[in-house]
Design a protein around this motif. Structure first.
Motif, PDB file in Angstrom:
ATOM      1  N   THR A 211      34.746  40.854  34.643  1.00  6.89           N
ATOM      2  CA  THR A 211      35.461  41.196  33.409  1.00  6.89           C
ATOM      3  C   THR A 211      34.485  41.339  32.249  1.00  6.89           C
ATOM      4  N   ARG A 262      43.046  41.961  25.486  1.00  8.64           N
ATOM      5  CA  ARG A 262      44.020  41.342  26.379  1.00  8.64           C
ATOM      6  C   ARG A 262      43.423  41.133  27.766  1.00  8.64           C
ATOM      7  N   GLU A 265      41.165  38.109  27.655  1.00  8.31           N
ATOM      8  CA  GLU A 265      41.971  36.892  27.516  1.00  8.31           C
ATOM      9  C   GLU A 265      42.683  36.554  28.827  1.00  8.31           C
ATOM     10  N   SER A 266      43.200  37.580  29.505  1.00  7.19           N
ATOM     11  CA  SER A 266      43.911  37.341  30.762  1.00  7.19           C
ATOM     12  C   SER A 266      42.986  36.766  31.820  1.00  7.19           C
ATOM     13  N   HIS A 269      42.287  33.171  30.967  1.00  6.61           N
ATOM     14  CA  HIS A 269      43.444  32.322  31.247  1.00  6.61           C
ATOM     15  C   HIS A 269      43.538  31.982  32.728  1.00  6.61           C
ATOM     16  N   VAL A 270      43.217  32.948  33.584  1.00  2.91           N
ATOM     17  CA  VAL A 270      43.229  32.686  35.030  1.00  2.91           C
ATOM     18  C   VAL A 270      42.236  31.578  35.358  1.00  2.91           C
ATOM     19  N   LYS A 333      49.530  33.641  36.082  1.00  2.00           N
ATOM     20  CA  LYS A 333      48.393  34.181  35.326  1.00  2.00           C
ATOM     21  C   LYS A 333      47.750  35.355  36.066  1.00  2.00           C
ATOM     22  N   HIS A 336      49.839  38.434  35.471  1.00  2.00           N
ATOM     23  CA  HIS A 336      49.580  38.991  34.148  1.00  2.00           C
ATOM     24  C   HIS A 336      48.237  39.730  34.112  1.00  2.00           C
ATOM     25  N   PHE A 337      47.262  39.138  34.780  1.00  2.00           N
ATOM     26  CA  PHE A 337      45.942  39.761  34.792  1.00  2.00           C
ATOM     27  C   PHE A 337      45.967  41.083  35.547  1.00  2.00           C
ATOM     28  N   GLU A 339      48.415  43.087  35.677  1.00  2.00           N
ATOM     29  CA  GLU A 339      49.010  44.058  34.760  1.00  2.00           C
ATOM     30  C   GLU A 339      47.949  44.615  33.814  1.00  2.00           C
ATOM     31  N   SER A 340      47.068  43.743  33.335  1.00  2.00           N
ATOM     32  CA  SER A 340      45.980  44.193  32.464  1.00  2.00           C
ATOM     33  C   SER A 340      45.038  45.129  33.227  1.00  2.00           C
TER      34      SER A 340
END
Length: 411
Positions: A211, A262, A265-266, A269-270, A333, A336-337, A339-340
């Motif tokens: 990332t 985002r 951040e995703s 968060h993971v 998480k 959500h990641f 999706e990013s």
């Protein structure tokens, strides 16, 4: 409980001041305090290793066993964390009544009316590194006299240089290392859940690395739209198409910048959720063993057996539930990641269209002698870098999902 001391368990068995108190790897001990750190109870191992009688240690501040070699940074972090209602783990050097010391890895958790600390004997290679770090930090505290918070920031900076993103990542890794090292000392089989959580941590680090690499590539190409606009202006009317391409790329780059935040951040968060899940699972494992040991131990004058069993069992059950929830949180998480990642793929596809249009225009303008083809190539390299990074992230995502599924099935 086996209270026989093994030669390999101790650094020194002499009783001289400054030497180490012997206790075995299979010995776990705990103490419970009120909200101000006043000792309310504990088990017989805690009392024996500290060498205080129950009359001497009960209703005294827990710092009665604090060793002067300990950096104040550790206790600032400890109190700052547990007062916020969160658990913490730390390597601690304690001082017994006769001046000898003993090292533990302490897991301190908030409990109704105070705090519960369970401790195990550390022996991992990370433990040896942290001993050196404490010595260095203690010297700085003596020479520069930083505040406890400033000293804590120095410790966090050193941990970051050792490869830990923050203290939560460090304490999760430390506890899992100590459990694995302890199991080896006791000749126990490997705990599959701890090993799988460590695989999760490794995959999460890969995910974060990829990332960050995508972000660095983005940073290195953020001026391409402006350079394209400059070339379009220099070409005049013949550069109108390049101007359109530049505007398209500017629109994509603006959206990319918004999504990039985002995306980062995703990914973070993971990783943070995995660190938390590992620490909770490892904490529940040790608490479960402490409760089992205490249940079989003979009553002692320092604690109500029934009351402390209830406390230990309730705490273990609470952290087992938190650990299970932590696994579910990881799955959320990751979703959500992903999706990013999908949003990033859509933007990458748009970049590909823009790059092809740019190549066509370069050919029609016969721009071989200008730097315009290089800019278009840069755009292609950026797109390739994102695509490659996303593929690697996909692999990390799948590994994480498989490990979470395995832990859920066998926990």
């Amino acid at each position: 409980m086996n209270t026989q001391t093994k030669p390999s368990d101790i650094a020194s068995s002499t009783s001289s001041t400054g030497s180490e108190i012997p206790f075995s790897f299979d010995e776990l001990f705990f103490s419970r305090t009120d909200g101000q750190g006043i000792i309310l109870s504990g088990n017989s191992v805690f009392q024996r290793v500290s060498i205080y009688s129950w009359n001497e240690i009960l209703h005294k501040p827990h710092k009665i066993i604090r060793h002067p070699d300990m950096p104040k940074a550790v206790f600032w972090l400890l109190w700052n964390t547990i007062k916020s209602g969160q658990p913490i783990g730390a390597y601690v050097k304690n001082k017994a009544k006769d001046g000898r010391h003993y090292w533990v890895f302490a897991i301190v958790t908030p409990i109704d009316g105070g705090y519960l600390s369970v401790r195990l004997k550390p022996s991992s290679s990370l433990f040896r590194k942290i001993q050196d770090e404490y010595i260095t930090l203690k010297k700085i505290e003596k020479s520069d006299n930083p505040s406890p918070e400033e000293s804590a920031n120095l410790l966090l900076a050193r941990l970051k240089k050792l490869g830990f993103r923050n203290y939560n990542a460090f304490m999760a890794s430390a506890l899992s290392h100590e459990i694995i090292a302890r199991d080896k000392q006791l000749k126990k089989g490997e705990d599959p859940s701890i090993n799988n959580f460590n695989n999760l941590v490794e995959s999460a680090q890969h995910l974060l690395d990829h990332t960050k690499e995508i972000f660095h590539n983005y940073e290195g190409h953020r001026h391409v739209p402006l350079n394209l606009q400059v070339h379009a202006a220099q070409l005049g009317e013949t550069g109108a198409a390049i101007g359109v391409i530049s505007n398209n790329y500017t629109t994509i780059a603006t959206e990319l910048q918004e999504k990039m935040t985002r995306f980062m951040e995703s990914g973070t968060h993971v990783a943070e959720t995995i660190d938390s899940g590992l620490f909770l699972a490892a904490t529940a494992k040790i608490q479960r063993e402490v409760a089992s040991v205490f249940k079989q131990a003979p009553p002692n004058e320092g604690a109500s057996q029934e009351k402390e069993m209830i406390n230990l069992q309730q705490q273990q059950q609470a952290y087992s539930l938190k650990a299970a929830k932590g696994l579910k949180d990881i799955s959320i998480k990751i979703s959500h990641f992903k999706e990013s990642c999908l949003e990033m793929r859509k933007l990458t596809a748009s970049l590909e269209v823009t790059r092809i249009m740019g190549k066509i225009q370069c050919a029609s303008l016969d721009a071989e002698n200008s730097s315009l083809p290089n800019l278009i190539n840069d755009l292609g390299q950026f797109q390739d870098a994102i695509s490659h990074g996303l593929k690697l992230i996909d692999q990390a995502n799948k590994t994480i999902e498989n490990n979470v599924k395995y832990i859920l099935e066998y926990s």
